[in-house]
Design an enzyme around this catalytic site. Structure first.
Site, PDB file in Angstrom:
ATOM      1  N   ALA A 157       0.838  -1.187  -0.108  1.00 61.50           N
ATOM      2  CA  ALA A 157       0.111   0.129   0.080  1.00 61.50           C
ATOM      3  C   ALA A 157       0.921   1.281   0.163  1.00 61.50           C
ATOM      4  O   ALA A 157       1.933   1.511   0.813  1.00 61.50           O
ATOM      5  CB  ALA A 157      -0.854  -0.137   1.330  1.00 61.50           C
ATOM      6  N   LYS A 158       0.669   2.249  -0.840  1.00 64.99           N
ATOM      7  CA  LYS A 158       1.398   3.436  -0.900  1.00 64.99           C
ATOM      8  C   LYS A 158       0.678   4.294   0.076  1.00 64.99           C
ATOM      9  O   LYS A 158      -0.145   5.222  -0.393  1.00 64.99           O
ATOM     10  CB  LYS A 158       1.377   4.137  -2.471  1.00 64.99           C
TER      11      LYS A 158
END
Length: 310
Positions: A157-158
């Site tokens: 996940a960014k």
């Protein structure tokens, strides 16, 4: 409408174009108190046919995946955010720029698990030069802080919260007189730089840390792997030991902002006399790709057409 000198004429926020100075949110937003935000970094490049956004759909799709890890539902479709991004670049009139789509939780903020909190979506863009000076290989150090394990937080996940780790890495490196930090994972394997993926060349083969080393599967990482393979280089994803870095033939970093940046020195050890032949080859190929000069990669570009700009 007043024009902001950095962010152009407009920022897109929740479906509406705003003057950048008026695209604001409450200090009581959930994202400010708990770090609940997600983002992408995308570039648009000048081409003979006008500005073109590189890997636009791929980036927006990853934004949706990042939010899904945290059970956050974006109130738009991928196609709507793709079009909003195109329209924003056209409206601001940038020939080339850096683009930042972002999602954050607003109010109410009081509950840690924000089931009823408003989900906001924004897109901004601005002109950006070189993230690193590519005139000479940068100087890096192996950081004392480790990269967060995916057993603790989803590293695919960014997410904004992940970048507190990156700030510690980068800050330590800069205070010690280096340009960048290289993080190890919790098992002591090479992971990545503060905001870029890492590649190592040894005996004609290109190696990059595998995803189980707390590595973000960067979109530029994927592109460089494809370009290198198309040039005949074997590319292998595996665990890399810290000591391998010091005796590599070349080290380079990849990312939307970094593009392809050669690392000339790690921990005061010059890497193979500062050789950067393959890094420069791939950088040249990358820049031909993003500027629309290579037809075989044309589908990686989304053109901002005159019809959209009107």
């Amino acid at each position: 409408m007043a024009v902001d000198t950095q962010y152009g004429e407009a920022i897109w926020l929740d479906g509406v174009f705003h003057d950048p100075k008026e695209a604001n949110t409450s200090v009581m937003s959930h994202a400010i108190h708990y770090g609940s935000g997600f983002f992408e970094g995308i570039r648009a490049y000048a081409t003979p046919d006008g500005p073109a956004i590189f890997q636009l759909t791929e980036h927006i799709e990853r934004l949706f995946r990042s939010c899904a890890f945290y059970h956050v539902t974006i109130p738009y479709t991928v196609e709507e955010l793709v079009q909003a991004t195109i329209d924003l670049v056209a409206k601001n009139g940038f020939e080339s720029c850096y683009i930042r789509p972002f999602v954050f939780l607003g109010t109410p903020w009081q509950a840690l698990m924000a089931k009823d909190t408003t989900v906001h979506v924004g897109i901004s863009c601005w002109e950006l030069g070189e993230y690193f000076d590519k005139g000479a290989g940068i100087r890096a150090k192996v950081a004392s802080y480790r990269r967060v394990s995916s057993t603790m937080m989803p590293m695919q996940a960014k997410a904004a919260a992940n970048y507190m780790n990156s700030q510690l890495l980068k800050g330590e490196a800069q205070r010690d007189g280096f340009d960048e930090a290289i993080a190890l994972d919790m098992n002591g394997n090479v992971s990545e730089a503060s905001v870029a993926n890492l590649f190592m060349l040894k005996n004609g083969t290109i190696y990059t840390p595998s995803l189980d080393c707390s590595v973000l599967d960067g979109i530029t990482r994927q592109v460089i792997m494809r370009l290198a393979q198309d040039q005949g280089y074997p590319v292998v994803e595996r665990h890399i030991g810290r000591d391998e870095l010091y005796v590599a033939d070349e080290i380079f970093l990849t990312g939307t902002a970094a593009e392809i940046t050669s690392v000339g020195e790690i921990d005061h050890i010059v890497i193979n006399g500062g050789t950067r032949t393959v890094a420069d080859e791939l950088l040249d190929l990358y820049r031909q790709t993003v500027s629309g000069q290579l037809p075989q990669y044309a589908d990686w570009l989304t053109h901002v057409t005159p019809a959209v700009a009107e």
